[in-house]
Scaffold this motif. Structure first.
Motif, mmCIF file in Angstrom:
data_model
loop_
_atom_site.group_PDB
_atom_site.id
_atom_site.type_symbol
_atom_site.label_atom_id
_atom_site.label_comp_id
_atom_site.label_asym_id
_atom_site.label_seq_id
_atom_site.Cartn_x
_atom_site.Cartn_y
_atom_site.Cartn_z
ATOM 1 N N ALA A 65 5.895 -10.359 -6.439
ATOM 2 C CA ALA A 65 6.490 -11.177 -5.397
ATOM 3 C C ALA A 65 7.831 -10.596 -5.442
ATOM 4 C CB ALA A 65 6.822 -12.594 -5.782
ATOM 5 N N LEU A 66 8.375 -10.093 -6.712
ATOM 6 C CA LEU A 66 9.875 -9.567 -6.774
ATOM 7 C C LEU A 66 9.967 -8.176 -6.036
ATOM 8 C CD1 LEU A 66 12.790 -9.310 -8.024
ATOM 9 C CD2 LEU A 66 11.692 -7.940 -10.017
ATOM 10 N N GLY A 67 8.693 -7.543 -6.142
ATOM 11 C CA GLY A 67 8.641 -6.077 -5.680
ATOM 12 C C GLY A 67 8.737 -6.175 -4.024
ATOM 13 N N PHE A 68 7.798 -7.082 -3.505
ATOM 14 C CA PHE A 68 7.790 -7.674 -2.132
ATOM 15 C C PHE A 68 9.209 -8.014 -1.713
ATOM 16 C CE2 PHE A 68 7.056 -10.265 1.613
ATOM 17 C CZ PHE A 68 5.998 -9.560 2.343
ATOM 18 N N LEU A 69 10.258 -8.736 -2.329
ATOM 19 C CA LEU A 69 11.324 -9.204 -1.969
ATOM 20 C C LEU A 69 12.279 -7.918 -2.058
ATOM 21 C CD1 LEU A 69 13.500 -11.412 -1.449
ATOM 22 C CD2 LEU A 69 13.823 -11.722 -3.748
ATOM 23 N N LEU A 70 12.172 -7.067 -2.954
ATOM 24 C CA LEU A 70 13.342 -5.785 -3.042
ATOM 25 C C LEU A 70 12.759 -4.806 -2.323
ATOM 26 C CD1 LEU A 70 13.872 -5.899 -6.917
ATOM 27 C CD2 LEU A 70 15.183 -7.053 -5.033
ATOM 28 N N TYR A 71 11.603 -4.572 -1.686
ATOM 29 C CA TYR A 71 11.108 -3.413 -0.917
ATOM 30 C C TYR A 71 11.889 -3.069 0.180
ATOM 31 C CZ TYR A 71 8.213 -0.517 1.934
ATOM 32 O OH TYR A 71 7.946 0.532 2.564
ATOM 33 N N PRO A 72 12.754 -3.957 0.921
ATOM 34 C CA PRO A 72 13.709 -3.335 2.071
ATOM 35 C C PRO A 72 14.830 -2.596 1.453
ATOM 36 C CG PRO A 72 12.829 -5.573 2.632
ATOM 37 C CD PRO A 72 12.309 -5.546 1.124
ATOM 38 N N ALA A 73 14.913 -2.919 0.470
ATOM 39 C CA ALA A 73 16.359 -2.271 -0.232
ATOM 40 C C ALA A 73 15.803 -0.878 -1.189
ATOM 41 C CB ALA A 73 17.143 -2.937 -1.269
ATOM 42 N N HIS A 74 14.541 -0.846 -1.184
ATOM 43 C CA HIS A 74 14.306 0.387 -2.058
ATOM 44 C C HIS A 74 12.905 1.036 -1.698
ATOM 45 C CE1 HIS A 74 16.833 -0.968 -5.425
ATOM 46 N NE2 HIS A 74 16.748 -2.127 -4.819
ATOM 47 N N ASP A 75 12.890 1.217 -0.265
ATOM 48 C CA ASP A 75 11.720 1.611 0.491
ATOM 49 C C ASP A 75 11.789 3.290 0.597
ATOM 50 O OD1 ASP A 75 13.748 1.946 2.109
ATOM 51 O OD2 ASP A 75 12.594 1.174 3.973
ATOM 52 N N THR A 76 12.579 4.182 0.021
ATOM 53 C CA THR A 76 12.553 5.487 0.144
ATOM 54 C C THR A 76 12.932 6.242 -1.190
ATOM 55 O OG1 THR A 76 14.817 5.516 0.867
ATOM 56 C CG2 THR A 76 13.154 5.456 2.581
ATOM 57 N N VAL A 77 12.266 7.294 -1.340
ATOM 58 C CA VAL A 77 12.636 8.170 -2.545
ATOM 59 C C VAL A 77 12.841 9.430 -2.044
ATOM 60 C CG1 VAL A 77 11.943 8.994 -4.751
ATOM 61 C CG2 VAL A 77 11.092 6.800 -4.183
ATOM 62 N N ASP A 78 14.105 9.876 -2.237
ATOM 63 C CA ASP A 78 14.525 11.171 -1.780
ATOM 64 C C ASP A 78 14.189 11.284 -0.126
ATOM 65 O OD1 ASP A 78 15.392 11.782 -4.259
ATOM 66 O OD2 ASP A 78 13.498 12.612 -4.876
ATOM 67 N N GLY A 79 14.390 10.454 0.586
ATOM 68 C CA GLY A 79 14.293 10.361 1.834
ATOM 69 C C GLY A 79 12.503 10.052 2.389
ATOM 70 N N VAL A 80 11.789 9.961 1.368
ATOM 71 C CA VAL A 80 10.451 9.791 1.432
ATOM 72 C C VAL A 80 10.127 8.331 1.621
ATOM 73 C CG1 VAL A 80 7.860 10.430 0.772
ATOM 74 C CG2 VAL A 80 9.729 12.100 0.467
ATOM 75 N N HIS A 81 9.278 7.787 2.659
ATOM 76 C CA HIS A 81 9.159 6.537 2.686
ATOM 77 C C HIS A 81 7.908 6.105 1.594
ATOM 78 C CE1 HIS A 81 8.209 2.820 4.497
ATOM 79 N NE2 HIS A 81 7.128 2.725 4.565
ATOM 80 N N ILE A 82 8.322 4.811 1.006
ATOM 81 C CA ILE A 82 7.274 4.345 -0.033
ATOM 82 C C ILE A 82 6.366 3.455 0.536
ATOM 83 C CG2 ILE A 82 7.246 3.269 -2.165
ATOM 84 C CD1 ILE A 82 9.935 4.122 -2.728
ATOM 85 N N GLU A 83 5.120 3.248 0.378
ATOM 86 C CA GLU A 83 4.181 2.346 0.800
ATOM 87 C C GLU A 83 4.450 1.085 0.154
ATOM 88 O OE1 GLU A 83 1.721 2.434 2.846
ATOM 89 O OE2 GLU A 83 2.153 4.534 3.633
ATOM 90 N N ARG A 84 4.533 0.019 0.927
ATOM 91 C CA ARG A 84 4.892 -1.329 0.318
ATOM 92 C C ARG A 84 3.884 -1.721 -0.861
ATOM 93 N NH1 ARG A 84 7.742 -5.923 2.491
ATOM 94 N NH2 ARG A 84 7.781 -4.731 4.460
ATOM 95 N N LEU A 85 2.452 -1.579 -0.559
ATOM 96 C CA LEU A 85 1.559 -1.950 -1.410
ATOM 97 C C LEU A 85 1.683 -1.241 -2.748
ATOM 98 C CD1 LEU A 85 -1.229 -3.567 -2.112
ATOM 99 C CD2 LEU A 85 -2.522 -1.374 -1.087
ATOM 100 N N GLY A 86 1.944 -0.026 -2.870
ATOM 101 C CA GLY A 86 2.191 0.678 -3.969
ATOM 102 C C GLY A 86 3.200 -0.054 -4.779
ATOM 103 N N MET A 87 4.547 -0.141 -4.269
ATOM 104 C CA MET A 87 5.494 -0.600 -5.007
ATOM 105 C C MET A 87 5.465 -1.956 -5.372
ATOM 106 S SD MET A 87 9.468 -1.010 -3.704
ATOM 107 C CE MET A 87 10.657 -2.012 -4.324
ATOM 108 N N VAL A 88 4.713 -2.836 -4.463
ATOM 109 C CA VAL A 88 4.464 -4.015 -5.026
ATOM 110 C C VAL A 88 3.549 -4.309 -6.142
ATOM 111 C CG1 VAL A 88 3.172 -6.402 -4.398
ATOM 112 C CG2 VAL A 88 5.135 -5.366 -2.880
ATOM 113 N N LEU A 89 2.464 -3.490 -6.153
ATOM 114 C CA LEU A 89 1.600 -3.497 -7.327
ATOM 115 C C LEU A 89 2.360 -3.048 -8.607
ATOM 116 C CD1 LEU A 89 -1.757 -2.251 -5.545
ATOM 117 C CD2 LEU A 89 -1.263 -4.673 -6.364
ATOM 118 N N PHE A 90 2.836 -1.711 -8.392
ATOM 119 C CA PHE A 90 3.461 -1.070 -9.715
ATOM 120 C C PHE A 90 4.649 -2.021 -10.312
ATOM 121 C CE2 PHE A 90 5.199 1.999 -12.459
ATOM 122 C CZ PHE A 90 3.925 2.554 -12.722
#
Length: 703
Positions: free
Chosen positions: A118-143
């Motif tokens: 739930a925290l990953g889902f909440l923080l995703y909009p502020a941390h959705d890229t790494v070095d300009g590359v888009h992060i998949e929401r599911l990967g960030m939430v699960l991790f």
């Protein structure tokens, strides 16, 4: 690679080693695990501290062409550390407490995983890229969910060892739960990495299928082959370079296999450690840890801390990110605590112990950094979120020790251990002898032969076999890379099993109980064990006379197994050379028991009144013991006799020397003899008078 690069690499290695050792020393000085200081030192060498100084010394100290080399060393250190984590995974820890361990572990993963996701889902909009590359929401939430679910088994075990809590309720159940937690959490992480790495369902299925094949090979083929290492080590008498080479080759090949499959090299190292032999492999494990410490702790793991620190810039979090960091810490602490506490309470563990278990399960330490580095490699954690999670790992580990002391202070630890020992001994009611066996080695038959005279002293009494194992901190220098708590648990379990078998073979004893402890101060621990056991006499080998002279809980019988070497097995005439004072009276009491439950013949050599001695010993003579009182000037040593001395036993060649330094009230010889050996009624006396004079295997009357 030019000379400039080599020079900086060597300089960096020296700086990193020095920083790690200093950080570890500071951490231990404030009662924290050394790894806390080493992680902090790694962060300090990066942009979080060194980078704030004028000229950014972190950039010239760690130039770009050197950092990949440090990263390579860090990966080797990481692989060795994960092998140690797997090596310490021993499911024997859960024996007898499987349901509680499963309940605590499952709830301490499910609750923080849900909150973390739930925290990953909440923080995703502020941390959705790494070095300009888009992060998949599911990967960030699960991790994010799995990052909140990990418990650091090595740090947890070290805290328990330092606090002496390994045999308390929180210690036993938290270790068992952490063992199950390792299996569940690492399996979950492997699956999540497969999902993130695979992308499409077909690729995920392929990775999962290959992983299952790999696991089948490791458990079905590699594990039986590795079992031969124990025999190889025992034959050689030590961990040879060839044995260690085989182990290291296996670790790196296993890591290569999982890296090729796509589930990260850390799983291969962990799996190889998990399939290493556990039963009877305690010495092998300790020697492996001692060898790896020299390379891993001093050299390789500090590289990992610095490589992590170079990618963490705490200043970049900024004021605007503090609320996110606070939320990360809140979710991490409350998720683990509430989950573990609920699981412990569902298993009917009392409130205080449940709280202590929950605090211990919140430990993350280096294991969390391993997980986070895997997430960074997969590209599912932004730099800012990675920094926040590193801070979370450090803070939760630092909080564990002070919170544990608050919830479960030392006084409660001592009282819990004492209560557990008293419960184990509650059934016996007769006079009790505690026989001390230091570091019991060999087979049960060898123990029985080696300590024949000590066990003779326990004939007819209720017996407590007290196993005292040399503390790990005494056997060798304290290990930092891994905590050999599982080998030590296995060693103590093996000792208890051996002492139970020895106790069941004592045909002449009453009730037999077993106590076992690790001890860095045997005299203090034996006094505590004797008080908990209510021992009337403590029997100690003459090799431990220095310890015997420090015991105060009960009178001590120091047995010389080498005395009267020509004596045949079994007791002949029991001779007591009795001095004046308490030691002399205690010697007569012990000798009376030896005669009553053994030879049925007692000779007392004493300058005291013959009539008074015979009167004091009347309860024993009424039970069929032939008693003779001899003047010391007329005494001649009898070959093969069992001699008990109440004073300078070494001068008399006594098999048993009695030291009565006990903190007990003064009691006359007659009172003690009557309390211990008086027949319950006249019929008992008549039966005793008819008894044979050879030996007896019956238990004494209960008083």
């Amino acid at each position: 690679m030019d000379k400039h690069t080599v020079a900086f690499l060597l300089l960096d290695v020296a700086v990193i080693i020095a920083a790690a050792r200093i950080g570890g020393m500071i951490a231990r000085a404030v009662r924290q695990p050394a790894v806390v200081g080493e992680i902090a030192a790694g962060l300090a060498l990066g942009p979080s501290l060194l980078g704030l100084l004028p000229g950014s010394p972190d950039e010239w100290l760690f130039p770009g062409d050197v950092r990949p080399l440090l990263g390579g060393l860090a990966q080797i250190g990481l692989v060795l550390f994960m092998f140690i984590v797997g090596l310490e995974l021993d499911m024997r820890l859960t024996r007898g407490r499987e349901r509680a361990a499963a309940s605590i572990s499952a709830s301490s993963i499910v609750v923080p995983f849900g909150l973390g996701a739930a925290l990953g889902f909440l923080l995703y909009p502020a941390h959705d890229t790494v070095d300009g590359v888009h992060i998949e929401r599911l990967g960030m939430v699960l991790f994010t969910g799995v990052a909140m679910s990990i418990t650091a088994f090595p740090v947890l075990a070290r805290i328990l060892t330092d606090r002496g809590m390994m045999r308390t309720v929180p210690g036993v159940f938290s270790l068992a739960a952490a063992a199950v937690d390792d299996i569940l959490a690492w399996t979950l992480l492997a699956f999540i990495i497969a999902v993130i790495s695979g992308g499409s369902p077909v690729e995920v299925a392929e990775i999962v299928g290959l992983t299952l094949v790999y696991a089948a090979v490791m458990f079905g083929l590699v594990r039986p082959l590795l079992a031969k290492l124990v025999e190889w080590r025992d034959t050689a008498g030590r961990l040879t370079p060839d044995i260690l080479a085989v182990i290291l080759i296996g670790v790196f090949l296993s890591s290569t296999a999982t890296d090729v499959i796509g589930i990260h090299q850390i799983f291969g190292a962990f799996m190889f450690g998990a399939v290493m032999p556990k039963v009877g492999a305690e010495r092998l494990h300790r020697e492996i840890l001692e060898r790896l410490e020299q390379v891993s702790v001093l050299l390789l793991l500090p590289m990992f801390f610095v490589v992590t620190g170079l990618s963490v810039d705490l200043a970049a979090i900024g004021v605007s990110g503090l609320w996110q960091l606070g939320l990360v810490l809140l979710v991490a602490v409350t998720g683990k605590f509430c989950g573990a506490y609920a699981g412990a309470r569902l298993s009917a563990i009392p409130t205080r112990q449940s709280a202590a278990i929950a605090v211990l399960m919140n430990t993350r330490g280096l294991t969390e950094l391993v997980i986070l580095s895997a997430g960074r490699d997969l590209g599912v954690l932004s730099d800012d979120l990675f920094a926040m999670l590193v801070v979370m790992a450090l803070v939760t580990t630092v909080l564990t020790e002070p919170l544990l002391r608050l919830v479960y202070p030392d006084s409660v630890v001592d009282s819990d251990i004492a209560a557990a020992e008293r419960r184990a001994l509650a059934a016996a009611t007769a006079p009790r002898v505690m026989v001390v066996l230091r570091d019991p080695a060999g087979t049960v038959e060898e123990l029985r032969d080696r300590h024949r005279r000590m066990l003779d002293c326990a004939t007819g009494y209720d017996v407590v076999l007290a196993g005292v194992l040399t503390s790990p901190d005494r056997r060798s220098a304290r290990l930092e890379v891994g905590v050999p708590v599982v080998p030590d648990f296995a060693a103590i379990a093996e000792a208890i099993e051996k002492l139970n078998l020895l106790g069941s073979s004592l045909t002449g004893a009453g009730a037999v109980s077993v106590l076992c402890r690790f001890s860095a101060d045997p005299a203090a621990d034996l006094d505590a064990m004797a008080e908990n056991a209510g021992a009337d006499v403590i029997v100690v080998d003459s090799a431990d006379r220095g310890i015997a002279e420090r015991l105060r809980a009960a009178p001590v019988a120091v047995v010389d197994e080498a005395a009267a070497p020509g004596a045949a097995p079994g007791r002949g005439v029991v001779t007591c050379v009795s001095s004046d004072g308490r030691a002399g009276r205690t010697a007569v009491v012990l000798a009376a028991g030896l005669a009553l439950f053994g030879s049925r013949t007692l000779t007392v050599v004493s300058g005291a009144s013959r009539r008074r001695l015979l009167n004091d010993l009347r309860p024993v003579s009424q039970r069929g013991v032939a008693i003779t009182v001899v003047d010391p000037r007329r005494h001649r040593a009898e070959d093969g006799s069992f001699v008990v001395a109440g004073a300078a036993g070494e001068e008399t060649g006594a098999a048993v020397t009695v030291l009565d330094n006990a903190r007990t009230s003064e009691e006359s010889l007659g009172e003690r003899i009557t309390t211990l050996y008086a027949p319950a009624d006249a019929a008992d006396a008549a039966d005793a008078a008819d008894a044979t004079s050879s030996s007896t295997t019956s238990s004494p009357e209960r008083h």
